[in-house]
Design an enzyme around this catalytic site. Sequence first.
Site, short mmCIF file in Angstrom:
data_model
loop_
_atom_site.label_atom_id
_atom_site.label_comp_id
_atom_site.label_asym_id
_atom_site.label_seq_id
_atom_site.Cartn_x
_atom_site.Cartn_y
_atom_site.Cartn_z
N TYR A 146 4.23 4.30 5.25
CA TYR A 146 4.93 4.78 6.43
C TYR A 146 3.99 4.65 7.74
CZ TYR A 146 5.63 8.68 9.69
OH TYR A 146 5.78 9.18 11.06
N ASP A 241 -2.50 -1.16 8.34
CA ASP A 241 -2.46 0.19 8.73
C ASP A 241 -3.55 1.00 7.96
OD1 ASP A 241 -1.97 2.88 9.24
OD2 ASP A 241 0.21 2.73 9.14
N LYS A 269 -6.78 9.46 12.34
CA LYS A 269 -7.50 10.56 11.59
C LYS A 269 -9.00 10.62 11.87
CE LYS A 269 -3.51 10.52 8.40
NZ LYS A 269 -2.91 11.65 8.87
#
Length: 433
Positions: A146, A241, A269
Site C-alpha cells: 500500500y 516506500d 511516520k
Amino acid sequence: MAPSYQKSKEMFEQAQMFIPGGVNSPVRAFKSVGLNPPFIAKANGARMWDVDGNEYIDYVCSWGPLILGHRHPAVMHAIQRCLERGTTYGAPTDLELTLAQMVVEALPSVEMVRMVNSGTEATMSALRLARAYTNRNKIIKFEGNYHGHHDSLLIKAGSGALTHGVPTSPGVPENIAANTINARYNDLELLEKIFSEIGQEVAAVIVEPMAGNMGVVPPAEGFLQGIRKLCDQYGALLIFDEVITGFRLSYGGAQAYYNVMPDLTCLGKIIGGGLPVGAYGGRKEIMQMISPAGPVYQAGTLSGNPLAMTAGIATLEQLQQPGVYQELDRKSALLAQGMAQAAKAAGVEVTFNRVQSLQCCFFTKHQVNDFASASTSNTKHYAIFFKSMLDQGIYLAPAQFEAAFVSLAHSDSDIERTVEAAFNAFKAVAQSQ
C-alpha cells in the site's frame, strides 16, 4: 466483568452523522473485527485511555510513528518550545534544514530530500518525478503493498499475469489504471517476465522493501537485489516506500538493513515524531528536477511545518542513542516468542512474521510470503482474538492485515501481561472452532 464502551458507542453514532463512516481513515471504524471503535481520550508511554476510562497497552502506536511511545518527554519539550514561537509561517525555517540534513546523513541513498505532509503525498510526488526523469509512463507495484490513496496506486491486478491494472476504487480513471502493472511480492520470476515485455516503458518500480500493509511480510532472499538489477538493466527507477520501515528497521531504514539502494525513497511516520509529515528523497540529479530547481511541480503550504520538523528532530535524536535498535529487537522478540508459546499452549495454529520491531500473527498454518498466502489467514479467528485482547486491555490493529508495533516505551512487564492476555484470547479462538 467486561469493560464498558458506552461513551465510545455514543460518540461513534454521533460521528457518523458528520463524518463519512464516522472516522477519518477507514480502518479506524473497526469494521473488519465487527466492533465499534473506542474513542481515545489520552495516552502516555505505552498506554492509552478511552473516553470510558478503559486502559490499553498500545501496539498500534498511531500506526508506527510513536517508536518512542506516547508523549516522550524530549519530544514534548521540543514541541512546547516550538509552539511558543509559532505554529506555521509558510516560509523557510532552520528546522527544515536540520531535519533534511539528518535524513540525508541517515539514509545511504538519499542526497536531497523534499518535505511534504503525508506518506500519500510523498509516493504521489515520487512517481511524478520518476515519470518526468525517465520520460516514461508505466509503473510497477506489488499486490499487498500500500502506497497511499492516489489514483495511480489504487489499482488491483487484471485477469492475467501481465494485464494492466484495473481501478479498486470508483473515481479512478481507467486510463490511469492502464499505466499501472501489478506484480506478485517476492515473485522475481514474474517481474522478470513483465520487464521482458514492457521494460522500455517502465518509469519506476515502487515497493515496500518489507511489506507492512498485508501484515508483516519480509522480502525473500535476493528479491530486492533482483528488482534493483532489473531496474538498472531497463533504465527504470527503483522507489522504496519506507513510510513504515524508515527509521523503524534501522536508523538507515530498510535500505541499510537489507543493503539495497533505491533511486528514490518515500518517508513518513517516524520523521514527524507523531505529527503529520511525509518526505521523498534520492539522488541529487533526480531531485533537482523538482520545482523551483527544475520543471516538476510540487508544492505545499504546510510542508516543513515547524511543529512536525521539531518533533521529527527530537525523535531522531533519541534514535541515535547507542543500543536503541538492539533494545527494540529484544523487546519485539520477547513478545513474538511469548505469543507463539501462548498460541501453541492454547492449541491454535498460527504463523508469526517478525522483522525487528514489527510483527504480525496470521491465523493460518501456511508460511506467509505474499498477498495470496496472507489471504489464507482466518479473519474470523482474528476478530475473536482481537475482541478478547481489547477486553483485556491490549490494543492491537483492528484488522488482520496490519502490523503490531513495539516501542521503546513497552516494558518487559507490559509484554508479559500481553502474553498472558494472548493465551486467553487464543483459548477463545480454540473454543470457537
